[in-house]
Design an enzyme around this catalytic site. Structure first.
Site, PDB file in Angstrom:
ATOM      1  CG  ASP A  60      -1.058   3.353   1.760  1.00  0.00           C
ATOM      2  OD1 ASP A  60      -1.758   3.018   1.014  1.00  0.00           O
ATOM      3  OD2 ASP A  60      -0.297   2.539   2.536  1.00  0.00           O
TER       4      ASP A  60
HETATM    5  N1  DQQ Z   1       0.110   0.006   1.282  1.00  0.00           N
HETATM    6  C1  DQQ Z   1      -0.203  -0.462   2.111  1.00  0.00           C
HETATM    7  C2  DQQ Z   1       0.616  -0.341   3.527  1.00  0.00           C
HETATM    8  C3  DQQ Z   1       1.941  -0.525   2.649  1.00  0.00           C
HETATM    9  C4  DQQ Z   1       1.652   0.229   1.495  1.00  0.00           C
HETATM   10  C5  DQQ Z   1      -1.692  -0.092   2.490  1.00  0.00           C
HETATM   11  C6  DQQ Z   1       2.444  -0.187   0.225  1.00  0.00           C
HETATM   12  O1  DQQ Z   1       0.458  -1.418   4.537  1.00  0.00           O
HETATM   13  O2  DQQ Z   1       2.941  -0.008   3.432  1.00  0.00           O
HETATM   14  O3  DQQ Z   1      -2.426   0.363   1.560  1.00  0.00           O
HETATM   15  O4  DQQ Z   1       2.041   0.550  -0.776  1.00  0.00           O
END
Ligand code: DQQ
Length: 573
Positions: A60
């Site tokens: 992300d």
């Molecule tokens: N990736 C998710 C989120 C979390 C993060 C979404 C963990 O909900 O915080 O891809 O790497």
């Protein structure tokens, strides 16, 4: 759109089913691979101008912001391997959103409250005080999630290289006894209201209801939960990475998060953990009631609008005050297998940052690559007024087809040959699989064949196909990865979306494709429907990649105007 099959199974049989849409957006856990760094990094499919770190896993985008003349992009990053794990906040800075300087991770587990990971979050620039990061810390192996804040060690450091997590007040928010603390994460950028409070959202779920919890604070460190979530929706599962922002009803300028008023609508986007696709609605923020009410112009759930119908997840937007625009980023997750990710020493890239605004009809958003991308355009070729009859394809010669930017407008003189639309075709991805680029049609399929090998053993077609429904025409846009590679163990979906355009008055459709070795990022009808595909050709690589325009419908199509540019590589230091 129909409910994903796996969800239907859950509803009917209450069975545990792994709902994997095939993409590596799930960041599965592979304990034995998490900390294995490749001895060398394979360059073959690495991008020339889409952001990716030098090596290892990325997911992300986090806390994008503009501060003191510098753009910051943080991102979920595994510094030790090419699969998800050991998560820290990677950090890169840029003056133009295109050329990036990679810095040391900004946040990494260093406190009991983020010992098991520094997960996603956002940045807020407080007027006169500077930026504050809100993020999720994981405190134990059971994945108990708490919300934390971090501040720059030195606000005068132009790159804000070091961040501190003060012990005072951290964690600033914990789940209350009614919540499930293992599905409680990803704080948004906060907005300020005239009642003297900051507000922010945190994603979660109650039973199977997706929730965007709302919190208020006067001082940014003591936060109080509002009585109700700002919004929630049944049967949508965990909402990850919520994003909530105002959009202007007039023009394309972006708005600061705290903006409210008569000419303002709001957008709420959530990333649905169940399928790892994300959905948004346009609606009204009732600020006195702390409620968001979606308009009834689109579905609030599985059939809803998507920013992008491809590999595009955990997106986040920010307001860029230097150019009065809102910019959207997302993780363009992998379609390569985890074994090959490990071998090549990297996985995941970021989408091209996109300017986002409300369409003049007020029903949907429009996105377009940031204008700075054009600075990478070099050699240009053009095709004008070229007729394409059924079964023909023409090569666009003279550019580096593996690293290119293409803009094309197609026109046709009649809609009469549009095939009848079957009202059961509710899922565009299924329809694209049924009516691929090789299936001859009436009006379409026509479009581009990107990352194509000379003899078309491999190609990624991005195309339109037009159908006639009783009272309107239905336009399908596809980015079909099924023929993208001779390699088998890849995720090769027929990504697709419908395009909301009025063809009766304007018999034209435009397409822009950003082609970059293992990504084809496409914008249909000026950015109304967008699809990002991650592909791994084996023959159509580097100088052996080709680009074609094609038509496989009986209606003759005119390539009115095509411009294609070789793209320089972005600077990465
Ligand atoms: N990736 C998710 C989120 C979390 C993060 C979404 C963990 O909900 O915080 O891809 O790497």
């Amino acid at each position: 759109m129909a409910l994903p099959i796996c969800l239907t199974y859950i509803a009917i049989f209450s069975l545990f089913v792994i709902c994997n849409n095939g993409v590596e957006a799930f960041h599965e856990i592979y304990p034995d691979l998490q900390s294995i760094s490749a001895s060398s990094v394979s360059k073959l499919h690495r991008t020339g101008y889409h952001f990716q770190p030098r090596r290892n896993w990325i997911n992300d985008p986090n806390g994008p912001m503009y501060y003191n003349g510098v753009y910051h992009l943080f991102y979920q990053y595994n510094p030790k391997g090419a699969v998800w794990g050991n998560i820290v906040w990677g950090h890169a800075v840029s003056k133009d959103l295109i050329n990036w300087k990679e810095l040391e991770p900004a946040l990494y587990p260093s406190k009991p409250f983020d010992k098991y990971g520094c997960w996603s979050g956002s940045a807020t620039v407080l007027p006169g005080k500077g930026p504050i990061i809100l993020y999720t810390g994981v405190i134990d192996k059971q994945s108990t999630e708490v919300q934390l804040y971090a501040i720059p060690e030195n606000k005068s450091d132009p790159f804000l290289t070091k961040w501190i997590k003060p012990d005072a007040f951290n964690p600033i928010v914990v789940a209350d006894h009614t919540m499930n603390a293992s599905v409680f994460r990803d704080p948004t950028t906060a907005w300020w209201s005239k009642d003297g409070h900051w507000r922010m959202l945190i994603g979660g779920k109650r039973n199977n209801r997706g929730m965007a919890y709302l919190y208020r604070s006067k001082d940014f460190v003591k936060w109080i939960q509002a009585k109700h979530p700002i919004h929630s929706a049944p049967s949508t599962g965990m909402w990850e990475c919520p994003d909530f922002y105002p959009v202007s009803l007039k023009g394309t300028n972006g708005l600061d998060l705290s903006m409210v008023g008569n000419n303002v609508k709001h957008v709420l986007k959530n990333s649905f953990d169940v399928t790892r696709f994300e959905y948004y609605t346009v609606g009204t923020y009732l600020k006195n009631k702390d409620k968001y009410i979606p308009d009834n112009t689109s579905e609030d759930g599985w059939g809803g609008l998507r920013y992008d119908y491809g590999n595009f997840y955990a997106s986040k937007s920010f307001f860029d005050p230097s150019k009065n625009r809102r910019i959207l980023w997302a993780w363009a997750n992998e379609s390569d297998s985890k074994e090959d990710d490990v071998k090549k020493g990297w996985a995941g890239i970021q989408s091209i940052p996109r300017t986002v605004w409300l369409d003049s009809g007020g029903r949907q958003l429009v996105q377009w690559p940031v204008q700075e991308l054009n600075s990478l355009r070099e050699k240009q070729v053009k095709i004008s007024n070229q007729k394409l009859t059924k079964g023909h394809h023409i090569e666009v010669k003279g550019i580096t087809a593996a690293q290119a930017d293409v803009e094309v407008t197609f026109s046709f003189s009649s809609l009469n040959k549009a095939e009848p639309f079957d009202s059961r075709w509710v899922n565009p991805q299924d329809l694209c699989a049924l009516k691929g680029s090789k299936v001859q049609g009436g009006l379409g399929p026509f479009g581009l064949l990107a990352l194509a090998s000379e003899k078309l053993e491999e190609f990624t077609p991005i195309f339109f196909r037009i159908f006639k429904a009783p009272h309107k025409h239905v336009v399908l846009m596809c980015s079909d990865a099924r023929s993208s590679s001779l390699k088998r163990e890849l995720y090769k979906p027929s990504f697709a979306g419908f395009v909301d355009v009025d063809l009766a008055n304007n018999k034209k459709l435009s397409l822009r494709c950003l082609i970059d070795h293992s990504v084809v990022e496409s914008f249909g009808a000026g950015g109304k429907t967008n699809i990002l595909s991650r592909v791994y050709p084996t023959l159509a690589v580097k100088k052996k990649a080709h680009l074609f325009v094609f038509n496989n419908g009986t209606e003759r199509i005119t390539v009115e105007n095509l411009k294609a540019w070789s793209m320089k590589s972005a600077r990465r230091t």
